[in-house]
Design a protein around this motif. Structure first.
Motif, PDB file in Angstrom:
ATOM      1  N   ILE A  57      42.788  35.774  -6.101  1.00  0.00           N
ATOM      2  CA  ILE A  57      41.648  34.858  -6.015  1.00  0.00           C
ATOM      3  C   ILE A  57      40.347  35.552  -5.595  1.00  0.00           C
ATOM      4  O   ILE A  57      39.323  35.400  -6.262  1.00  0.00           O
ATOM      5  CB  ILE A  57      41.991  33.654  -5.117  1.00  0.00           C
ATOM      6  N   PRO A  58      40.367  36.356  -4.520  1.00  0.00           N
ATOM      7  CA  PRO A  58      39.123  37.052  -4.179  1.00  0.00           C
ATOM      8  C   PRO A  58      38.644  37.988  -5.288  1.00  0.00           C
ATOM      9  O   PRO A  58      37.434  38.099  -5.525  1.00  0.00           O
ATOM     10  CB  PRO A  58      39.481  37.842  -2.915  1.00  0.00           C
ATOM     11  N   ILE A  59      39.582  38.608  -5.995  1.00  0.00           N
ATOM     12  CA  ILE A  59      39.172  39.514  -7.084  1.00  0.00           C
ATOM     13  C   ILE A  59      38.466  38.724  -8.170  1.00  0.00           C
ATOM     14  O   ILE A  59      37.394  39.098  -8.661  1.00  0.00           O
ATOM     15  CB  ILE A  59      40.409  40.232  -7.687  1.00  0.00           C
ATOM     16  N   VAL A  60      39.077  37.600  -8.551  1.00  0.00           N
ATOM     17  CA  VAL A  60      38.507  36.780  -9.614  1.00  0.00           C
ATOM     18  C   VAL A  60      37.125  36.268  -9.219  1.00  0.00           C
ATOM     19  O   VAL A  60      36.163  36.336  -9.984  1.00  0.00           O
ATOM     20  CB  VAL A  60      39.451  35.601  -9.905  1.00  0.00           C
ATOM     21  N   PHE A  61      37.031  35.762  -7.993  1.00  0.00           N
ATOM     22  CA  PHE A  61      35.775  35.153  -7.573  1.00  0.00           C
ATOM     23  C   PHE A  61      34.683  36.185  -7.322  1.00  0.00           C
ATOM     24  O   PHE A  61      33.497  35.856  -7.393  1.00  0.00           O
ATOM     25  CB  PHE A  61      35.984  34.293  -6.320  1.00  0.00           C
ATOM     26  N   ALA A  62      35.084  37.428  -7.027  1.00  0.00           N
ATOM     27  CA  ALA A  62      34.072  38.453  -6.771  1.00  0.00           C
ATOM     28  C   ALA A  62      33.168  38.617  -7.993  1.00  0.00           C
ATOM     29  O   ALA A  62      32.000  38.971  -7.864  1.00  0.00           O
ATOM     30  CB  ALA A  62      34.744  39.779  -6.415  1.00  0.00           C
ATOM     31  N   GLY A  63      33.714  38.330  -9.170  1.00  0.00           N
ATOM     32  CA  GLY A  63      32.926  38.528 -10.383  1.00  0.00           C
ATOM     33  C   GLY A  63      32.177  37.288 -10.848  1.00  0.00           C
ATOM     34  O   GLY A  63      31.602  37.290 -11.924  1.00  0.00           O
ATOM     35  N   LEU A  64      32.231  36.205 -10.075  1.00  0.00           N
ATOM     36  CA  LEU A  64      31.601  34.962 -10.518  1.00  0.00           C
ATOM     37  C   LEU A  64      30.322  34.683  -9.745  1.00  0.00           C
ATOM     38  O   LEU A  64      30.177  35.114  -8.604  1.00  0.00           O
ATOM     39  CB  LEU A  64      32.559  33.782 -10.270  1.00  0.00           C
ATOM     40  N   PRO A  65      29.414  33.928 -10.381  1.00  0.00           N
ATOM     41  CA  PRO A  65      28.265  33.460  -9.600  1.00  0.00           C
ATOM     42  C   PRO A  65      28.779  32.517  -8.509  1.00  0.00           C
ATOM     43  O   PRO A  65      29.712  31.756  -8.752  1.00  0.00           O
ATOM     44  CB  PRO A  65      27.414  32.709 -10.630  1.00  0.00           C
ATOM     45  N   PHE A  66      28.191  32.552  -7.377  1.00  0.00           N
ATOM     46  CA  PHE A  66      28.638  31.778  -6.202  1.00  0.00           C
ATOM     47  C   PHE A  66      30.084  32.118  -5.823  1.00  0.00           C
ATOM     48  O   PHE A  66      30.784  31.311  -5.230  1.00  0.00           O
ATOM     49  CB  PHE A  66      28.552  30.261  -6.441  1.00  0.00           C
ATOM     50  N   GLY A  67      30.541  33.306  -6.213  1.00  0.00           N
ATOM     51  CA  GLY A  67      31.941  33.671  -5.984  1.00  0.00           C
ATOM     52  C   GLY A  67      32.345  33.636  -4.523  1.00  0.00           C
ATOM     53  O   GLY A  67      33.409  33.125  -4.177  1.00  0.00           O
ATOM     54  N   SER A  68      31.485  34.154  -3.625  1.00  0.00           N
ATOM     55  CA  SER A  68      31.863  34.169  -2.202  1.00  0.00           C
ATOM     56  C   SER A  68      31.966  32.758  -1.672  1.00  0.00           C
ATOM     57  O   SER A  68      32.833  32.450  -0.855  1.00  0.00           O
ATOM     58  CB  SER A  68      30.822  34.901  -1.348  1.00  0.00           C
ATOM     59  N   PHE A  69      31.082  31.891  -2.191  1.00  0.00           N
ATOM     60  CA  PHE A  69      31.108  30.514  -1.749  1.00  0.00           C
ATOM     61  C   PHE A  69      32.408  29.839  -2.198  1.00  0.00           C
ATOM     62  O   PHE A  69      33.073  29.154  -1.421  1.00  0.00           O
ATOM     63  CB  PHE A  69      29.889  29.769  -2.311  1.00  0.00           C
ATOM     64  N   LEU A  70      32.804  30.078  -3.459  1.00  0.00           N
ATOM     65  CA  LEU A  70      34.048  29.497  -3.961  1.00  0.00           C
ATOM     66  C   LEU A  70      35.256  30.036  -3.203  1.00  0.00           C
ATOM     67  O   LEU A  70      36.184  29.301  -2.866  1.00  0.00           O
ATOM     68  CB  LEU A  70      34.206  29.785  -5.459  1.00  0.00           C
TER      69      LEU A  70
END
Ligand code: TRP
Length: 452
Positions: free
Chosen positions: A294-307
């Motif tokens: 999950i952290p890997i996936v979200f690291a690449g998204l906008p607002f990833g840290s928030f998600l």
């Protein structure tokens, strides 16, 4: 010992449903259910799982609520109130107290990691990192005994802080905060998942029925998980049921709790898998899925840290509303049977659970090579003992007791004790007498490796 008039009760149906759903909705819903669903053939597996929940889980949950509500005492005391001192059925209550206590000790270790990840994602510790770096972060966390024991302690302190407030002022009040917050966060993530380019792949992974993958092990996964996810066999639902008023409709309440639990499990999968597939990754299970993928996936998204922050708050809330129900089982025992004050009972049991959890925390670092039995670490041993043996056994005996031995008075009152709808009673009793014990026996025989 408290008599009925001075015993605390839930303020109403909503408080009870949220507290019991809080117990059921836990780490199991978020990191286990989605994975076993995908692994075992998606939609076909969901159908089997729903059948297990309805035919085995629901009747046992109703039986636990019934025992508690009729006994109006803790898990041990309720059996004593119903069967008298010295009855062998008290052992089922004792098994529940032991199971929920041991479960709490190692559940707190994993739950504590979510605190560390809340901190990491809130302070930007996960952003701008490569997949390897994020994978390594998890390894670093569990390799640091001081750090995970600290989080384990903090998680138990939060659990005790809620339980010390009592049924209405603690457990119910906090369930009414944690559960709506959890639903809200989950819906947010679900919408995110559905908007992601992997939405289609995620939906297919979870729902496309592939009957060829519906093998006997898949059946066992469905059965075992139906059982674990509803918090059965650990005295928890007996204890929560003991704070119910006598006229409650146990069927209606149990159906609501079961539906909420299933809904959260499905939504969790639909929130997580689309983003995982969109990133071109393969979903794993357990800690790896939540703390690495999950952290890997979200690291690449906008607002990833928030998600990512939302995911870990969700995880912490789900774990907390489960752990308070585990702690309450032993605390209720000391209050009802030994006349202890709630504060004293909570501090003592909380401290003992912390001490017992330390070998589990060390299983990931200092004692990772220490395998006292069956080539397993302390953590794996406790997990095996509780999840694979104590919970199914406890649930099976509850089913046998309620199905064959419960003397609820005249037949008419027995039926009314369960639900205003009279046809429910014979169906419920049939499921408890034959289907539930057979199903649990099937799980146990398999776990004992009978046909491996
Ligand atoms: N239902 C919880 C989950 O899905 C775990 C659990 C199993 C549990 N047995 C329990 C929680 C007993 C509280 C009490 O994570």
């Amino acid at each position: 010992m408290n008599d009925r008039s001075e015993r605390a009760h839930w303020t109403g149906r909503l408080g009870f449903v949220l507290a019991a759903a809080g117990s059921a909705i836990g780490l199991g819903n978020i990191w286990k259910f989605p994975y076993i669903t995908g692994k075992n053939g998606g939609g076909a597996f969901v159908l089997v799982y729903l059948a297990c929940i309805t035919l085995v889980g629901l009747p046992i949950m109703m039986a636990e609520f019934l025992i508690g509500r009729q006994g109006q005492r803790d898990a041990v005391g309720s059996f004593e109130a119903l069967e008298g001192k010295g009855s062998l059925w008290l052992l089922v209550g004792w098994g529940g107290v032991a199971a929920s206590f041991v479960l709490l000790s190692f559940y707190a270790v994993v739950a504590g990691w979510s605190f560390d990840y809340i901190l990491k994602s809130a302070t930007g510790g996960l952003s701008g990192k490569t997949a390897e770096e994020i994978n390594a972060l998890f390894g670093e966390l569990v390799a640091a005994p001081g750090r995970i024991v600290f989080w384990q302690f903090l998680f138990l302190a939060a659990t005790a802080g809620i339980v010390i407030g009592g049924i209405r002022g603690g457990i119910e009040r906090w369930s009414k905060i944690l559960m709506p917050a959890l639903f809200l966060l989950l819906i947010l993530l679900f919408v995110g998942g559905m908007l992601s380019p992997g939405a289609r792949a995620g939906l297919e992974f979870m729902f496309r029925p592939d009957f060829s993958r519906l093998t006997p092990p898949a059946l066992l996964d469905a059965l075992g998980h139906a059982f674990f996810t509803l918090s059965l066999g650990a005295g928890t639902m007996i204890t929560y049921g003991s704070y119910l008023e006598p006229d409650s409709d146990l069927l209606a309440l149990s159906v609501r709790i079961t539906l909420l639990d299933t809904l959260v499990a499905l939504l969790a999968g639909l929130a997580i898998f689309p983003v995982v597939f969109a990133a071109g990754l393969e979903p794993g299970s357990g800690p790896g899925l939540v703390f690495q993928t999950i952290p890997i996936v979200f690291a690449g998204l906008p607002f990833g840290s928030f998600l990512a922050l939302i995911v870990f708050i969700l995880l912490a809330f789900a774990a907390l509303s489960s752990s308070i129900s585990m702690l309450e089982v032993s605390v209720a025992y000391l209050i009802d049977e030994k006349g202890w004050r709630r504060s004293r009972a909570t501090v003592l049991i909380g401290s003992l659970a912390f001490a017992l959890g330390i070998p589990s925390a060390l299983s990931f670092n200092r004692w990772s090579e220490l395998k006292p039995l069956f080539g397993r670490t302390f953590f794996d041993l406790f997990d095996l003992l509780v999840s694979s043996y104590m919970l199914p056994l406890g649930g099976m005996f509850v089913a046998i007791y309620a199905g064959w031995f419960w003397k609820g008075g005249e037949a008419k009152n027995e039926a009314a004790a369960l639900s205003p709808r009279p046809w429910i009673f014979p169906v419920w009793r049939f499921l408890l007498r034959f289907i539930a014990p057979a199903a649990v026996l099937f799980i146990l025989l398999n776990q004992a490796g009978v046909w491996r």
